[in-house]
Scaffold this motif. Structure first.
Motif: not given
Length: 229
Positions: A48-76
């Motif tokens: 909800e807080l990520l702009p359309q077509d944004a570049t996102v860096c997920d630091i300390g991603s661990g098992a992919g939370l939240p980075g992988l989840v938002v990448a799956i939910a938001r292919p843009d």
């Protein structure tokens, strides 16, 4: 929270977390039965807080939370997962390959290794560090009109108070706290957003301060501006 066509990817990711994630010590055995409500859905609402077509860096991603989840939910989104531990980046690379996520890049390393090299529209994190340290790791990666967006717990306001000196030194705008997924989740997600106070004065690395000149915060000059990449 997940588009219909992306839900099978989220289900496969949940399956990998519940199996390989547990075996490799990335997720506790007791977390497996509650992966959806405590982890996947909890992270997905961050979109909800990520702009359309944004570049996102997920630091300390661990098992992919939240980075992988938002990448799956938001292919843009174009998502970069930054994680220093080999066993974690190996798992992340395997998930990205198996799910064929062409909008995800995995980087093994610390967040500060990217300082001065790359910037992003949004820098995310989950349970990585108290805000004072998180600001120092994250803000040098935030583009001038971008923001840090971190998942936080009940102590978020205490963390903001403790980080006031760092917020002023870095010249950040006033932090904003949001509750996400209130109508969807039993326990809404608390998210903290921190942007720059003056996007026109964002730069990296900082220019030397000459005697008699006005002292600026870390990573700031008026003559050198960071470019978005």
């Amino acid at each position: 929270m997940f588009p219909h066509e992306r839900l099978p990817l989220a289900e496969r990711y949940a399956g990998l977390l519940a199996t390989e994630g547990v075996v490799r010590g990335l997720i506790g055995p007791r977390e497996a039965p509650r992966l959806w409500d405590r982890h996947l859905l909890n992270c997905a609402v961050l979109g909800e807080l990520l702009p359309q077509d944004a570049t996102v860096c997920d630091i300390g991603s661990g098992a992919g939370l939240p980075g992988l989840v938002v990448a799956i939910a938001r292919p843009d989104l174009q998502v970069t997962l930054v994680e220093p531990l080999l066993r974690r980046t190996t798992f992340l690379e395997e998930v990205v390959a198996e799910l064929e996520l062409d909008n995800v890049t995995v980087v093994r390393g610390r967040a500060d290794a990217l300082h001065g090299i790359q910037v992003f529209d949004v820098v995310t994190s989950r349970a990585v560090a108290p805000l004072e340290r998180l600001l120092q790791w994250s803000m040098p990666l935030v583009a001038p009109v971008g923001a840090l967006v971190a998942m936080k717990g009940a102590s978020v306001h205490d963390e903001i108070e403790a980080a006031q000196k760092t917020l002023r030194a870095l010249r950040c705008a006033t932090p904003e706290v949001s509750l996400l997924g209130e109508s969807l989740l039993d326990s809404p997600t608390s998210a903290l957003r921190v942007a720059w106070a003056d996007p026109g004065e964002v730069s990296w690395p900082p220019a030397p301060t000459s005697p008699g000149s006005r002292k600026r915060g870390p990573g700031r000059t008026s003559s050198t501006r960071r470019r978005r990449r």
